[in-house]
Each structure stands twice: as C-alpha cells, then as structure tokens.
Design a protein around this motif. Sequence first.
Motif, PDB file in Angstrom:
ATOM      1  N   SER A  94       0.860  -1.172   0.000  1.00 20.74           N
ATOM      2  CA  SER A  94       0.000   0.000   0.000  1.00 20.74           C
ATOM      3  C   SER A  94       0.902   1.229   0.000  1.00 20.74           C
ATOM      4  O   SER A  94       2.125   1.119  -0.050  1.00 20.74           O
ATOM      5  CB  SER A  94      -0.890  -0.032   1.238  1.00 20.74           C
ATOM      6  OG  SER A  94      -1.639   1.147   1.317  1.00 20.74           O
ATOM      7  N   HIS A  95       0.259   2.385   0.101  1.00 17.31           N
ATOM      8  CA  HIS A  95       1.035   3.628   0.145  1.00 17.31           C
ATOM      9  C   HIS A  95       0.515   4.462   1.304  1.00 17.31           C
ATOM     10  O   HIS A  95      -0.691   4.471   1.552  1.00 17.31           O
ATOM     11  CB  HIS A  95       0.881   4.375  -1.182  1.00 17.31           C
ATOM     12  CG  HIS A  95       1.827   5.540  -1.304  1.00 17.31           C
ATOM     13  ND1 HIS A  95       1.499   6.796  -0.865  1.00 17.31           N
ATOM     14  CD2 HIS A  95       3.087   5.624  -1.795  1.00 17.31           C
ATOM     15  CE1 HIS A  95       2.536   7.610  -1.082  1.00 17.31           C
ATOM     16  NE2 HIS A  95       3.501   6.926  -1.647  1.00 17.31           N
ATOM     17  N   PRO A  96       1.383   5.167   2.017  1.00 11.78           N
ATOM     18  CA  PRO A  96       0.917   5.953   3.158  1.00 11.78           C
ATOM     19  C   PRO A  96      -0.254   6.870   2.820  1.00 11.78           C
ATOM     20  O   PRO A  96      -1.180   7.020   3.624  1.00 11.78           O
ATOM     21  CB  PRO A  96       2.159   6.759   3.545  1.00 11.78           C
ATOM     22  CG  PRO A  96       3.309   5.923   3.116  1.00 11.78           C
ATOM     23  CD  PRO A  96       2.848   5.194   1.892  1.00 11.78           C
ATOM     24  N   SER A  97      -0.227   7.455   1.642  1.00 17.91           N
ATOM     25  CA  SER A  97      -1.306   8.385   1.300  1.00 17.91           C
ATOM     26  C   SER A  97      -2.645   7.656   1.216  1.00 17.91           C
ATOM     27  O   SER A  97      -3.686   8.204   1.592  1.00 17.91           O
ATOM     28  CB  SER A  97      -0.997   9.080  -0.025  1.00 17.91           C
ATOM     29  OG  SER A  97      -0.969   8.108  -1.044  1.00 17.91           O
ATOM     30  N   GLU A  98      -2.594   6.405   0.764  1.00 17.63           N
ATOM     31  CA  GLU A  98      -3.835   5.635   0.656  1.00 17.63           C
ATOM     32  C   GLU A  98      -4.437   5.402   2.048  1.00 17.63           C
ATOM     33  O   GLU A  98      -5.645   5.522   2.261  1.00 17.63           O
ATOM     34  CB  GLU A  98      -3.534   4.293  -0.010  1.00 17.63           C
ATOM     35  CG  GLU A  98      -4.772   3.501  -0.348  1.00 17.63           C
ATOM     36  CD  GLU A  98      -4.443   2.074  -0.778  1.00 17.63           C
ATOM     37  OE1 GLU A  98      -5.188   1.536  -1.597  1.00 17.63           O
ATOM     38  OE2 GLU A  98      -3.453   1.505  -0.288  1.00 17.63           O
ATOM     39  N   ILE A  99      -3.550   5.091   2.997  1.00 17.78           N
ATOM     40  CA  ILE A  99      -4.011   4.835   4.369  1.00 17.78           C
ATOM     41  C   ILE A  99      -4.639   6.094   4.956  1.00 17.78           C
ATOM     42  O   ILE A  99      -5.715   6.055   5.559  1.00 17.78           O
ATOM     43  CB  ILE A  99      -2.817   4.377   5.235  1.00 17.78           C
ATOM     44  CG1 ILE A  99      -2.328   3.026   4.727  1.00 17.78           C
ATOM     45  CG2 ILE A  99      -3.208   4.296   6.692  1.00 17.78           C
ATOM     46  CD1 ILE A  99      -0.997   2.618   5.292  1.00 17.78           C
TER      47      ILE A  99
ATOM     48  N   ALA B 174       6.588  10.220   3.386  1.00 12.76           N
ATOM     49  CA  ALA B 174       6.995   8.872   3.003  1.00 12.76           C
ATOM     50  C   ALA B 174       6.356   8.569   1.665  1.00 12.76           C
ATOM     51  O   ALA B 174       5.151   8.322   1.597  1.00 12.76           O
ATOM     52  CB  ALA B 174       6.540   7.873   4.051  1.00 12.76           C
ATOM     53  N   ASP B 175       7.141   8.637   0.611  1.00 13.43           N
ATOM     54  CA  ASP B 175       6.586   8.404  -0.707  1.00 13.43           C
ATOM     55  C   ASP B 175       7.135   7.098  -1.253  1.00 13.43           C
ATOM     56  O   ASP B 175       7.975   7.076  -2.135  1.00 13.43           O
ATOM     57  CB  ASP B 175       6.940   9.581  -1.629  1.00 13.43           C
ATOM     58  CG  ASP B 175       6.210   9.447  -2.959  1.00 13.43           C
ATOM     59  OD1 ASP B 175       5.242   8.651  -3.018  1.00 13.43           O
ATOM     60  OD2 ASP B 175       6.619  10.102  -3.927  1.00 13.43           O
ATOM     61  N   MET B 176       6.700   6.004  -0.661  1.00  7.91           N
ATOM     62  CA  MET B 176       7.183   4.704  -1.124  1.00  7.91           C
ATOM     63  C   MET B 176       6.157   3.654  -0.755  1.00  7.91           C
ATOM     64  O   MET B 176       5.366   3.836   0.178  1.00  7.91           O
ATOM     65  CB  MET B 176       8.513   4.385  -0.452  1.00  7.91           C
ATOM     66  CG  MET B 176       8.389   4.298   1.054  1.00  7.91           C
ATOM     67  SD  MET B 176       9.969   4.111   1.846  1.00  7.91           S
ATOM     68  CE  MET B 176      10.600   5.747   1.794  1.00  7.91           C
ATOM     69  N   PRO B 177       6.134   2.571  -1.507  1.00  9.41           N
ATOM     70  CA  PRO B 177       5.192   1.509  -1.167  1.00  9.41           C
ATOM     71  C   PRO B 177       5.628   0.807   0.122  1.00  9.41           C
ATOM     72  O   PRO B 177       6.823   0.653   0.377  1.00  9.41           O
ATOM     73  CB  PRO B 177       5.265   0.562  -2.364  1.00  9.41           C
ATOM     74  CG  PRO B 177       6.569   0.840  -3.006  1.00  9.41           C
ATOM     75  CD  PRO B 177       6.946   2.240  -2.700  1.00  9.41           C
ATOM     76  N   ILE B 178       4.663   0.428   0.887  1.00  9.71           N
ATOM     77  CA  ILE B 178       4.957  -0.228   2.157  1.00  9.71           C
ATOM     78  C   ILE B 178       4.066  -1.454   2.286  1.00  9.71           C
ATOM     79  O   ILE B 178       2.970  -1.485   1.727  1.00  9.71           O
ATOM     80  CB  ILE B 178       4.677   0.717   3.335  1.00  9.71           C
ATOM     81  CG1 ILE B 178       3.347   1.419   3.076  1.00  9.71           C
ATOM     82  CG2 ILE B 178       5.797   1.716   3.536  1.00  9.71           C
ATOM     83  CD1 ILE B 178       2.900   2.279   4.188  1.00  9.71           C
ATOM     84  N   GLU B 179       4.546  -2.428   3.035  1.00  7.21           N
ATOM     85  CA  GLU B 179       3.737  -3.636   3.198  1.00  7.21           C
ATOM     86  C   GLU B 179       3.224  -3.711   4.627  1.00  7.21           C
ATOM     87  O   GLU B 179       4.000  -3.803   5.579  1.00  7.21           O
ATOM     88  CB  GLU B 179       4.548  -4.886   2.870  1.00  7.21           C
ATOM     89  CG  GLU B 179       3.660  -6.123   2.790  1.00  7.21           C
ATOM     90  CD  GLU B 179       4.437  -7.360   2.389  1.00  7.21           C
ATOM     91  OE1 GLU B 179       5.649  -7.398   2.648  1.00  7.21           O
ATOM     92  OE2 GLU B 179       3.824  -8.279   1.819  1.00  7.21           O
ATOM     93  N   LEU B 180       1.903  -3.646   4.751  1.00  4.06           N
ATOM     94  CA  LEU B 180       1.259  -3.765   6.062  1.00  4.06           C
ATOM     95  C   LEU B 180      -0.222  -3.998   5.796  1.00  4.06           C
ATOM     96  O   LEU B 180      -0.628  -4.079   4.638  1.00  4.06           O
ATOM     97  CB  LEU B 180       1.482  -2.506   6.897  1.00  4.06           C
ATOM     98  CG  LEU B 180       0.670  -1.243   6.601  1.00  4.06           C
ATOM     99  CD1 LEU B 180       0.912  -0.214   7.672  1.00  4.06           C
ATOM    100  CD2 LEU B 180       0.978  -0.674   5.239  1.00  4.06           C
TER     101      LEU B 180
ATOM    102  N   GLY C 195       1.767  -4.629  -8.569  1.00  2.00           N
ATOM    103  CA  GLY C 195       0.870  -4.953  -7.467  1.00  2.00           C
ATOM    104  C   GLY C 195       0.936  -3.941  -6.347  1.00  2.00           C
ATOM    105  O   GLY C 195       0.076  -3.917  -5.496  1.00  2.00           O
ATOM    106  N   SER C 196       1.948  -3.087  -6.304  1.00  6.53           N
ATOM    107  CA  SER C 196       1.973  -2.089  -5.254  1.00  6.53           C
ATOM    108  C   SER C 196       1.003  -0.996  -5.648  1.00  6.53           C
ATOM    109  O   SER C 196       1.125  -0.373  -6.689  1.00  6.53           O
ATOM    110  CB  SER C 196       3.380  -1.527  -5.093  1.00  6.53           C
ATOM    111  OG  SER C 196       3.684  -0.695  -6.169  1.00  6.53           O
ATOM    112  N   SER C 197       0.028  -0.822  -4.815  1.00  7.68           N
ATOM    113  CA  SER C 197      -1.034   0.103  -5.186  1.00  7.68           C
ATOM    114  C   SER C 197      -0.694   1.490  -4.684  1.00  7.68           C
ATOM    115  O   SER C 197       0.133   1.670  -3.804  1.00  7.68           O
ATOM    116  CB  SER C 197      -2.351  -0.361  -4.579  1.00  7.68           C
ATOM    117  OG  SER C 197      -2.163  -0.567  -3.210  1.00  7.68           O
ATOM    118  N   GLY C 198      -1.340   2.453  -5.183  1.00 10.38           N
ATOM    119  CA  GLY C 198      -1.226   3.810  -4.630  1.00 10.38           C
ATOM    120  C   GLY C 198      -0.187   4.633  -5.338  1.00 10.38           C
ATOM    121  O   GLY C 198      -0.419   5.805  -5.612  1.00 10.38           O
ATOM    122  N   THR C 199       0.966   4.060  -5.647  1.00 10.65           N
ATOM    123  CA  THR C 199       1.998   4.909  -6.217  1.00 10.65           C
ATOM    124  C   THR C 199       2.189   4.658  -7.705  1.00 10.65           C
ATOM    125  O   THR C 199       2.737   5.476  -8.410  1.00 10.65           O
ATOM    126  CB  THR C 199       3.340   4.655  -5.531  1.00 10.65           C
ATOM    127  OG1 THR C 199       3.590   3.270  -5.588  1.00 10.65           O
ATOM    128  CG2 THR C 199       3.310   5.117  -4.100  1.00 10.65           C
TER     129      THR C 199
END
Lengths: 231, 529
Positions: free
Chosen positions: B369-374, B397-403, B522-526
Amino acid sequence: MTQPARILLVDDEVAIQRSLGPLLRARGYTVDVSGTGRDALRLFEERTPDLVVLDLGLPDIEGTEVCRRVRAISKAPIIVLSARGADTDKVNALDLGADDYVTKPFSPDELLARIRVALRRLSRDEQDGPTGVLRAGELTIDYDRRRVLREDVEIRLTPKEFDLLSLLAQNHDRVLTHRTILKAVWGPNAVEQPEHLWTLIALLRKKIEPDPARPRYLLSEPWVGYRFAVE
Amino acid sequence: MLDTRRSRPSRRISMRDIFRFRPADFWWLAAGIGAIALTTLVYSTWLPVANPATVSTTFLMLVLVVAASASLGAAVVVSLVSVLCFNYFFLPPVGTFTIADPQNWVAFVAFLTVSLVASNLSARVRSREREALSRRDELARLFDLSRDVLMVTDSSEAISLMARSIARRFDLAFVAIALPHATDWDVFAGGTQKIELDQHQLWSTFAAAQASLEFDASSRTYSGHRTVPSDGQEVTLVPLRSATRPIGVLAAAGRTIEPGTLDALAGIGAIAVERAQFLDERKAAELTRQSEQLKAALLASLGHDLRTPLTAIRIAATNVRDTAMSDEERMDQTSLILAEVERLTRLFQNILEMARLDAGAVAAEARWSHPSEIIEAAESQVEEALKHHRLNVRIEADMPIELDPRLAAAAIAHVLENAAQYAPDGSNIDLTAFVGSDGLVFQIQDYGPGIAPNDLPHVFERFYRGDAAQSRTSGTGMGLWIARGLLAVQSGRIWVENTADAGARFTVVIPVSTKGTVTVAGSSGTQTT
C-alpha cells in the motif's frame, strides 16, 4: 395565562437541545436553552421562566444542586430528565424540589403531557388561591373541615388517611417521594419504613378509588413515590 | 539430640562402607603388605634388632598409615599380616607361629588390639567425613531446588518443571509429583525414566499420611514413606504435606536418597505445588474481577451513549411528522436525525470492533500500500467527526509499504476522532506520516488542552475517560483502546505525549517492509498505469 408559557431547557447534549427546542416551540412555548448549570441559573433569574426542563448530568454543577437553587428562589415546576439506572439522582432531585421526571429515552408525548400538567397546576393554584377545597373528578377534598366527598357522599377516613390524602392532594400532579411522604405523615423517624405507606395507600385506594385495582387518583411512581392526579 | 542425629547414620553407613573395597584400597593394601615385607627383611637381615618392641612400633606405624588412607578392611588385613610377620620372624622361637614366653603373648595381643582399634577409629573418622561431604552436597542441591521453587509460575506446566528440577538436581532417574484430583491422580513426571505409578499405592500412601503425622526420630522423617515396586523398579513414595495436611505424593526412583533429604525434598515440592495453585487461583480471581469490571463499564457506557441519540432521534422524528415547519427547520431536524444515527452506527461499530479484538478475531492481512492511501481511508472514515476542524496532512513517506492498510487506517481514524473530540472546534489537527527506523510513523498533533498528567498512563485503557472528559458529551472510552488493539495485531505501537506549545501528540509506529523503488507490480497507490 394569556402569554405563552416560558420554558427553560437545560441539557448539555446539543442533539437534545436541537430536537427538544423545536418540539416545545411548535407547541407554542417560548424556549430558552442552556447547556450548563451556571448559565441555567443566570437565565432563570433573568427570564423567570414558568417551568424548567432539567437534565441531571451537567458538566459544571450537579443537576440536583440546580434543582435546589431554583427551588430556593421560585415555585416554578421543575421536570427532570433522568437516565435509567440513575434512580438515586432522580429521587434526590425530587426531594430537593423537582416536581416530576421523565426517563431517557422518553417519548415526546410523555414529556409534553408532563409539562401541560405541571403548567396547569400552576395556573389552577394561582386561580383558586387558598380556598381550602380541591375538586378532582368526582372527589372533593375539604382541607379545613377534613372531609372527603365522592359525588356528594362523604367518605370516612381515619386521621392518618386524611393526612396522607391531603398531603398528596395539596401537591397534586407532583411526584412526592416515599421519603418525603413518610417524613410528612409519620415523622422523620419513619423514613426507612415504607411498609406504613404501602398499607395506608392500599386502604386509601379502597375508600376513594372507583376501581382500587386501577387507581385513577392515587398513582404510583414505581420505586420513586406517589402522585395525586387531578384529571 | 544433635549428637544422636549425627551418629546414627554414621553407624549405619560404616558397616556397609568399611568393608567395601575401592580400587585405591587394593593399592594401599599392596603397599602396606610390601612395606611390612620390606621392614621384616631390613630388621631380620641388615639391621638385626634384639627388642621386639621396636619392630612392633614400626609395624604399628605402617598399619596406622594404611588405616588413615584406605578402608577399614585394608587396614585390618594389613594388621593381620603384620601380626603374623611379627610373630613368625621376631617373637621367639623365631621361624614358627608359636610363642614361648608369656611376656611375648602380652606384647602380641597388645599389638593386635592396638592395630585393630586404630584401624577402626581411623576408618570411622573418614566415613564421617564422607558423610559430611554428601550431606553438604545434598544441602546444596536442596538449596538450588528451593531457588527453583521461586521460579514456579501459575500453570500445571510449572509443576512438571518442578519434577524435572528435582530429578536433575538430585540425579534421579524418575521423579513424579502426583496430585489427587477427585477420583484419580494428576501425575507430573520428570527424569529420564518413565514409570507408571500404581494409583492404589498412591491412594494408600495418601490415606496413611492423612491418618497420622508422626516424626520418626531415628530416620529423621515424618511418617508415611514407603518403598514399593512399580514397573520393576523400587519407587519411594513420600507424602507432600502443606502444613500438616497431605496434598499429594512425591515419587522418586533411580538412586538411594537419605530419607531425611527426601522428606525435605517433599516439603519443597509441596511449597511449589501450593505456590502454583495459589498463583492459579489469584489469576482466575483477577480474570473474574476484570470481566466483571468490563461488563459494568460496558453497560454504563452503553446506557449513556445510546440514550441520548435515541431520545434525540425520537423527538426530531416527531417534530418532522407533527409540526408544520419551514423547509429549513425540516432540513435541520432531518440532518439531526442522520447525525444521531451516524453516532449510533459508530457506537455499534466500536462495540463490534471491540468484541472482535477481544475474541482475537482480528488478523492482519499485509499487502502493499502507500501511506497516502491509508491516510485517505482514515480521513474518509471520520469526515463527519472532523467537520469542525482543519486537518493538515503532510506525507513525507513516498514509497510503497507492506502492512495491513485497513487496520492502520481504522486505528488512525480512531485517533483522529479522539483529537476532534477534545480539541476545540475550529482548531488545527496535524497528521504527519514518515518512515522512521522502526517502521512507518504517523503523528497526530492536536491543539487542544492536552491530556492531564494523571490521565496520561490510562488513556489507552478501555472505557477510561479522563476526569475532564467524564462530563463531555461524546466519547465512549473505546476509541483509543480499539486503536491500540488494531495496531497490536500488526505489532504496531501507539503512545501519547503533551507537546510544550500545543495539545496532545499521538505517535503511531507500524513495522513495515519497504521497497526502495516503485517498480514492483501490485503495489497500489503509487503506480501509475
């Protein structure tokens, strides 16, 4: 009373203010709204409302304290909005001079009916003045001669029965707590003995009620007290 | 008293131990006999002595040396050999085992007696010393074991652990702590061997311990010890007593342990069992108390939070139905109803979320996901509550993250809602997201009154509402608890502090995996497609 009655609504919940305000205004009352106890007391002195609708859970002063202070300076009826489960607060408020209560969540009709009754009592007492006689339906209570008539037939009451009836009738349409009644009729030592009251109410109902199983005058407010209903 | 206690075991042990030959004893025996032969040779050929007393003194000295070092058996053998040599080579008539002079008879008997008594005394002293050593050893073991008891926790596992410690500390092949349980026995065994205990024997040992409590002075134990054959092994059963009441049976096999020590062992075992049971009970009581408290708090909270919206909805609906009002007023009443329904919905969701967390039914499903999406998701959940505040979002934080983005968003929504409740209308709320060393960090800063110092440690407790908050209109005391629960599911943490010039600042940290680049499918948001 030609002027519309003025009601002071005291509740800290904005949702209640926003819904109850229009409800009362639509019935022709003039409504002042307050969210705190201090503000309510100030408004009360300023506007001298005819009736107070008071929520007991206020952010600054205890609702019961507001009750006491209003009663100290005015006879205006106070109707308490109480939470279920807060029986002690409710009874305290009544002991401190509140006239009636409704339990949240209440129906609007219930509250409106209580307000009507309280205001009518006020105007009736003003009109009648100290006549020494109360007429309620078929009943006539003559305080001076200590007589009770139903459709012109005298009902014989013992002195205690008459004391109890006259106490309730003089405060008709108000809720009197068990404690208040016991103290007034039997004295301060009897306040912990409600069985006196139950027995006497049962006897009194047999004598004055058309149908003692379904009382019309002597109404019970469960776990709180009794009220004498005029109509 | 002290003396009898000390001497008794030494007498018992000496008879067995004194005539037991260890390898060293054979060496001493050989050396002793050799020395006697040498002395005999020296005195009879190179250094002839006229006086047998000189010879006997020399022999006696050799016997004493052997007795001081080897077992009594070796000393006795050496004494006999020396007596025979003395007689044969030095007492006239030399060369025979006969003694002519009655004076020499006296010398011979005296020599024999002295050498035997000296051997015996010396052996006894050494057996006493050995016993003292073994006692010290057992005391040390008991001491270690008593320390083990202090580590007993509140489970039946703890009692097994205790049995294992006893086996280890005392080199026993089998140890079991058996506790009666209605009609049968709970057996917690330790040690390398497995022995099936006979329940009848356990019951009869237990019953005998209930019947009597005598102190046996000769074996220094309380009554009730028995040794029974079980599974082809000699198993010693010792009652476990708490005060005088038996609470179970200790079974031991594999090595002979002194009964007194076994008794002390059973005492320590009983203390461990009692301690485990006590801790268990305390835990159960604590759980009951907590659940009672929770129920009361839930009821109180529900009572308060349901009552007001229900009343308001009812009255507002009546107003709309019965009263002739302007469109504007009607709109106002309708929006009031909707707002209160929203409040009830939120309450309902909170209760549901709380129940799911309690039941352990919330699981993290990590995805990219991406922080902005959260943050967007969180914002949309509390749009209504934040209507009167300005939310300033800064995403560093402009990067995909897994959580699990849903849980993270829900937790942040609760924190935002809390901030909106306590900060005055019209104030700012800052939400900052960045990647720190422990993971993704969200900071929620409000500009309200902050949190009272004595409330700070409790704000994440369920239904806890600060003194100042008790009388406030909204708030259920569930939000922050839920936020913490949702974060804990994915090993996240949350804490709060008051900032010097502003209100409260909540910090949320969620451990995440990050990717340096945004090229992974598959990394969404960015990703822009």
